[in-house]
Design a protein around this motif. Structure first.
Motif, PDB file in Angstrom:
ATOM      1  N   ASP A 172      65.992  49.983  51.918  1.00 41.51           N
ATOM      2  CA  ASP A 172      65.011  50.549  52.844  1.00 41.51           C
ATOM      3  C   ASP A 172      65.046  52.069  52.764  1.00 41.51           C
ATOM      4  OD1 ASP A 172      64.735  47.933  53.486  1.00 41.51           O
ATOM      5  OD2 ASP A 172      65.663  48.078  55.476  1.00 41.51           O
ATOM      6  N   ARG A 173      63.878  52.672  52.889  1.00 41.78           N
ATOM      7  CA  ARG A 173      63.823  54.140  52.867  1.00 41.78           C
ATOM      8  C   ARG A 173      62.858  54.637  53.926  1.00 41.78           C
ATOM      9  NH1 ARG A 173      61.532  52.566  47.892  1.00 41.78           N
ATOM     10  NH2 ARG A 173      59.314  53.062  47.616  1.00 41.78           N
ATOM     11  N   ALA A 174      63.178  55.817  54.462  1.00 38.75           N
ATOM     12  CA  ALA A 174      62.367  56.445  55.503  1.00 38.75           C
ATOM     13  C   ALA A 174      61.277  57.301  54.860  1.00 38.75           C
ATOM     14  CB  ALA A 174      63.233  57.303  56.412  1.00 38.75           C
ATOM     15  N   VAL A 175      60.081  57.230  55.406  1.00 38.18           N
ATOM     16  CA  VAL A 175      58.947  58.018  54.910  1.00 38.18           C
ATOM     17  C   VAL A 175      58.279  58.717  56.093  1.00 38.18           C
ATOM     18  CG1 VAL A 175      58.513  56.583  52.887  1.00 38.18           C
ATOM     19  CG2 VAL A 175      57.427  56.000  55.049  1.00 38.18           C
ATOM     20  N   ALA A 176      57.800  59.929  55.860  1.00 36.92           N
ATOM     21  CA  ALA A 176      57.116  60.689  56.910  1.00 36.92           C
ATOM     22  C   ALA A 176      55.705  60.140  57.082  1.00 36.92           C
ATOM     23  CB  ALA A 176      57.069  62.169  56.545  1.00 36.92           C
ATOM     24  N   LEU A 177      55.384  59.724  58.289  1.00 34.94           N
ATOM     25  CA  LEU A 177      54.069  59.134  58.560  1.00 34.94           C
ATOM     26  C   LEU A 177      53.648  59.516  59.978  1.00 34.94           C
ATOM     27  CD1 LEU A 177      52.357  57.354  56.653  1.00 34.94           C
ATOM     28  CD2 LEU A 177      53.051  55.391  57.985  1.00 34.94           C
ATOM     29  N   LYS A 178      53.592  60.801  60.229  1.00 36.02           N
ATOM     30  CA  LYS A 178      53.310  61.265  61.589  1.00 36.02           C
ATOM     31  C   LYS A 178      51.835  61.117  61.935  1.00 36.02           C
ATOM     32  CE  LYS A 178      52.371  66.173  60.621  1.00 36.02           C
ATOM     33  NZ  LYS A 178      51.101  66.266  61.344  1.00 36.02           N
ATOM     34  N   ARG A 179      51.565  61.059  63.221  1.00 33.22           N
ATOM     35  CA  ARG A 179      50.181  61.005  63.705  1.00 33.22           C
ATOM     36  C   ARG A 179      49.591  62.418  63.648  1.00 33.22           C
ATOM     37  NH1 ARG A 179      49.327  57.860  69.110  1.00 33.22           N
ATOM     38  NH2 ARG A 179      47.397  57.307  68.031  1.00 33.22           N
ATOM     39  N   ARG A 180      48.452  62.537  63.014  1.00 32.42           N
ATOM     40  CA  ARG A 180      47.861  63.856  62.777  1.00 32.42           C
ATOM     41  C   ARG A 180      46.860  64.206  63.877  1.00 32.42           C
ATOM     42  NH1 ARG A 180      45.460  63.327  56.929  1.00 32.42           N
ATOM     43  NH2 ARG A 180      44.786  61.316  57.785  1.00 32.42           N
ATOM     44  N   ASP A 181      46.688  65.517  64.111  1.00 29.96           N
ATOM     45  CA  ASP A 181      45.736  65.947  65.126  1.00 29.96           C
ATOM     46  C   ASP A 181      44.329  65.990  64.522  1.00 29.96           C
ATOM     47  OD1 ASP A 181      45.707  68.234  63.561  1.00 29.96           O
ATOM     48  OD2 ASP A 181      46.911  69.407  64.943  1.00 29.96           O
ATOM     49  N   THR A 207      51.365  50.555  64.251  1.00 32.19           N
ATOM     50  CA  THR A 207      52.824  50.540  64.268  1.00 32.19           C
ATOM     51  C   THR A 207      53.448  49.862  63.055  1.00 32.19           C
ATOM     52  OG1 THR A 207      52.732  48.553  65.646  1.00 32.19           O
ATOM     53  CG2 THR A 207      52.989  50.671  66.778  1.00 32.19           C
ATOM     54  N   ALA A 208      52.798  48.854  62.467  1.00 30.53           N
ATOM     55  CA  ALA A 208      53.439  48.163  61.347  1.00 30.53           C
ATOM     56  C   ALA A 208      52.412  47.411  60.519  1.00 30.53           C
ATOM     57  CB  ALA A 208      54.513  47.192  61.839  1.00 30.53           C
ATOM     58  N   ILE A 262      56.753  42.975  52.045  1.00 29.25           N
ATOM     59  CA  ILE A 262      56.683  44.436  52.003  1.00 29.25           C
ATOM     60  C   ILE A 262      56.296  44.894  53.403  1.00 29.25           C
ATOM     61  CG2 ILE A 262      55.563  46.437  50.989  1.00 29.25           C
ATOM     62  CD1 ILE A 262      54.989  44.761  48.520  1.00 29.25           C
ATOM     63  N   VAL A 263      57.174  45.647  54.048  1.00 27.98           N
ATOM     64  CA  VAL A 263      56.973  46.028  55.447  1.00 27.98           C
ATOM     65  C   VAL A 263      56.963  47.550  55.555  1.00 27.98           C
ATOM     66  CG1 VAL A 263      57.798  45.826  57.819  1.00 27.98           C
ATOM     67  CG2 VAL A 263      58.120  43.929  56.220  1.00 27.98           C
ATOM     68  N   LEU A 264      55.927  48.066  56.205  1.00 32.27           N
ATOM     69  CA  LEU A 264      55.848  49.489  56.541  1.00 32.27           C
ATOM     70  C   LEU A 264      55.801  49.576  58.060  1.00 32.27           C
ATOM     71  CD1 LEU A 264      55.629  52.384  55.481  1.00 32.27           C
ATOM     72  CD2 LEU A 264      53.150  52.126  55.438  1.00 32.27           C
ATOM     73  N   ASP A 265      56.899  50.010  58.638  1.00 28.80           N
ATOM     74  CA  ASP A 265      57.076  49.959  60.093  1.00 28.80           C
ATOM     75  C   ASP A 265      57.212  51.380  60.633  1.00 28.80           C
ATOM     76  OD1 ASP A 265      57.574  49.348  62.686  1.00 28.80           O
ATOM     77  OD2 ASP A 265      59.383  48.177  62.337  1.00 28.80           O
ATOM     78  N   ARG A 266      56.342  51.728  61.605  1.00 24.40           N
ATOM     79  CA  ARG A 266      56.418  53.038  62.265  1.00 24.40           C
ATOM     80  C   ARG A 266      56.399  52.812  63.771  1.00 24.40           C
ATOM     81  NH1 ARG A 266      51.434  57.133  62.245  1.00 24.40           N
ATOM     82  NH2 ARG A 266      50.758  55.540  63.724  1.00 24.40           N
ATOM     83  N   ALA A 267      57.564  52.831  64.368  1.00 22.69           N
ATOM     84  CA  ALA A 267      57.675  52.512  65.789  1.00 22.69           C
ATOM     85  C   ALA A 267      57.487  53.722  66.688  1.00 22.69           C
ATOM     86  CB  ALA A 267      59.023  51.859  66.076  1.00 22.69           C
ATOM     87  N   ASP A 268      57.788  54.919  66.202  1.00 23.08           N
ATOM     88  CA  ASP A 268      57.781  56.097  67.068  1.00 23.08           C
ATOM     89  C   ASP A 268      56.587  57.019  66.832  1.00 23.08           C
ATOM     90  OD1 ASP A 268      58.471  56.962  64.577  1.00 23.08           O
ATOM     91  OD2 ASP A 268      60.243  58.097  65.190  1.00 23.08           O
ATOM     92  N   GLY A 269      55.704  56.693  65.894  1.00 28.86           N
ATOM     93  CA  GLY A 269      54.540  57.533  65.631  1.00 28.86           C
ATOM     94  C   GLY A 269      54.819  58.731  64.759  1.00 28.86           C
ATOM     95  N   ALA A 270      56.000  58.834  64.188  1.00 26.92           N
ATOM     96  CA  ALA A 270      56.345  59.995  63.354  1.00 26.92           C
ATOM     97  C   ALA A 270      57.005  59.595  62.047  1.00 26.92           C
ATOM     98  CB  ALA A 270      57.249  60.958  64.127  1.00 26.92           C
ATOM     99  N   LEU A 271      58.045  58.747  62.135  1.00 25.41           N
ATOM    100  CA  LEU A 271      58.823  58.378  60.956  1.00 25.41           C
ATOM    101  C   LEU A 271      58.716  56.880  60.748  1.00 25.41           C
ATOM    102  CD1 LEU A 271      60.698  59.746  58.850  1.00 25.41           C
ATOM    103  CD2 LEU A 271      62.628  58.965  60.252  1.00 25.41           C
ATOM    104  N   ALA A 272      58.429  56.471  59.509  1.00 30.49           N
ATOM    105  CA  ALA A 272      58.269  55.057  59.187  1.00 30.49           C
ATOM    106  C   ALA A 272      59.369  54.610  58.241  1.00 30.49           C
ATOM    107  CB  ALA A 272      56.898  54.810  58.552  1.00 30.49           C
ATOM    108  N   THR A 273      59.571  53.297  58.190  1.00 32.84           N
ATOM    109  CA  THR A 273      60.544  52.690  57.286  1.00 32.84           C
ATOM    110  C   THR A 273      59.816  51.747  56.340  1.00 32.84           C
ATOM    111  OG1 THR A 273      62.261  52.805  58.992  1.00 32.84           O
ATOM    112  CG2 THR A 273      62.661  51.344  57.128  1.00 32.84           C
ATOM    113  N   LEU A 274      60.027  51.926  55.045  1.00 33.91           N
ATOM    114  CA  LEU A 274      59.402  51.086  54.036  1.00 33.91           C
ATOM    115  C   LEU A 274      60.446  50.120  53.485  1.00 33.91           C
ATOM    116  CD1 LEU A 274      56.978  50.379  52.228  1.00 33.91           C
ATOM    117  CD2 LEU A 274      57.745  52.156  50.642  1.00 33.91           C
ATOM    118  N   CYS A 275      60.182  48.824  53.629  1.00 37.03           N
ATOM    119  CA  CYS A 275      61.080  47.781  53.143  1.00 37.03           C
ATOM    120  C   CYS A 275      60.373  47.011  52.031  1.00 37.03           C
ATOM    121  CB  CYS A 275      61.480  46.828  54.264  1.00 37.03           C
ATOM    122  SG  CYS A 275      62.125  47.632  55.754  1.00 37.03           S
TER     123      CYS A 275
END
Length: 346
Positions: free
Chosen positions: A268-277, A238-239, A249-262
């Motif tokens: 702050d900017r949003a980055v795609a970090l989805k859980r892959r199959d 998650t983070a 430097i924080v990389l936070d992904r709370a929902d398993g799809a979209l992360a926030t890089l601080c």
């Protein structure tokens, strides 16, 4: 196209594949590797589906080895091989052979698989579940240049990681390591943008998640700083927090799809970090067949060494001191006896 063969052998299976390719009008072989999947009936469907999806990027001959346990002593002595040949639309972009081994043949699976390997092509062995302790020493694992496991499916993933480190051989890898590739790339890119000196790190994720442990070991090994492992409700990792003198430097992904890089001094900017199959993870591993030295170094760093280098959390210690202080007021004689006992032991 599907062909069922009962009580067969490797020679008849090879002949059936050649005939099947001729029947559908594709006699030429355009496959780049042989993927051997060692699994059971319960996990065979999902593993084969993931392999077929990955074969669109890596056309391959997929050999599924299913060892059927025999119940009676007589059936355990009777060796039998049943096979299912799939060519065309039923096997992705390659061809598939499903082998079901019965009786004593279970202990000699490598002798059945060896004649089915593509000539002059690399071999990859994948255990979706129930991998042996020594991958390279396993008879089927010895056939492959690359050996893939998934410690996430183990009952005790942390102990499994320690076992993988002790028996590591060049070519071993794990899908739990593949899951953190986007995280490692994002964190490395963040440190490349700013020349900041990291003094400590924190990895937050689910309990008993091998991907979180591997990421923490990678950070501790590469940065040579204390890494603290904290728990969250997930999903997965998650983070990650990298502490520097100029800020975190924080990389936070709370929902398993979209992360926030601080990052310090930047918005702050949003980055795609989805859980892959599993199919995506498998396709990534099949892109490289050379030993992964970074995985080896992180794995051999060790879970025990990581825990030793991590600072102890302060919050759990406070209740323990409070509980120890409460009995001391009610029964002053007992706390006085304990220090005397410790002094005599020393």
């Amino acid at each position: 196209m599907k062909i069922d063969l009962t009580e067969t052998n490797s020679s008849k299976i090879n002949a059936a594949m050649v005939q099947a390719r001729r029947d559908i009008g594709t006699p030429a072989i355009g496959m780049v590797l042989t993927l051997v999947i060692v699994t059971d009936e319960e996990n065979a469907y999902d593993a084969l589906k993931s392999a077929n999806d990955a074969s669109h990027e890596h056309p391959s001959r997929i050999v599924v080895v299913i060892k059927r346990a025999s119940r009676s002593p007589r059936s355990r002595r009777d060796a039998r091989l049943d096979a299912e040949v799939r060519v065309g639309a039923d096997s992705g972009s390659g061809e598939t052979v499903v082998l079901r081994l019965h009786g004593e043949l279970v202990d000699h699976a490598q002798s059945v698989v060896l004649p089915l390997l593509l000539p002059d092509a690399p071999v990859v062995v994948w255990w979706p579940d129930g991998a042996p302790a020594d991958l390279a020493g396993d008879p089927l694992g010895a056939l492959g240049q690359r050996r893939i496991t998934d410690t996430y499916s183990c009952e005790d993933p942390i102990r499994a990681l320690s076992g993988r480190a002790g028996a590591y051989a060049p070519g071993d890898t794990d899908l739990s390591w593949t899951r953190i590739t986007p995280w490692r790339s994002m964190l490395a890119a963040a440190l490349d943008q700013q020349a900041l000196s990291v003094v400590s790190a924190t990895v937050e994720g689910e309990d008993e998640n091998p991907s979180c442990e591997l990421l923490a070991m990678w950070l501790a090994d590469r940065l040579q700083v204390p890494v603290k492992r904290t728990l969250s409700s997930g999903p997965g990792l998650t983070a990650v927090r990298l502490s520097t003198k100029d800020g975190d430097i924080v990389l936070d992904r709370a929902d398993g799809a979209l992360a926030t890089l601080c990052m310090p001094g930047q918005p702050d900017r949003a980055v795609a970090l989805k859980r892959r199959d599993t199919a995506e993870l498998l396709a990534e591993e099949l892109r490289r067949l050379d030993p992964d030295n970074t995985y080896e170094a992180s794995l051999k760093f060790g879970v025990a060494r990581l825990e030793a280098s991590s600072p102890e959390p302060v919050e759990p210690e406070a209740p323990a001191k409070a509980e120890a202080a409460a009995p001391a007021k009610a029964e002053p004689s007992k706390p006085a006896a304990k220090p005397a006992k410790k002094a005599s032991t020393k």
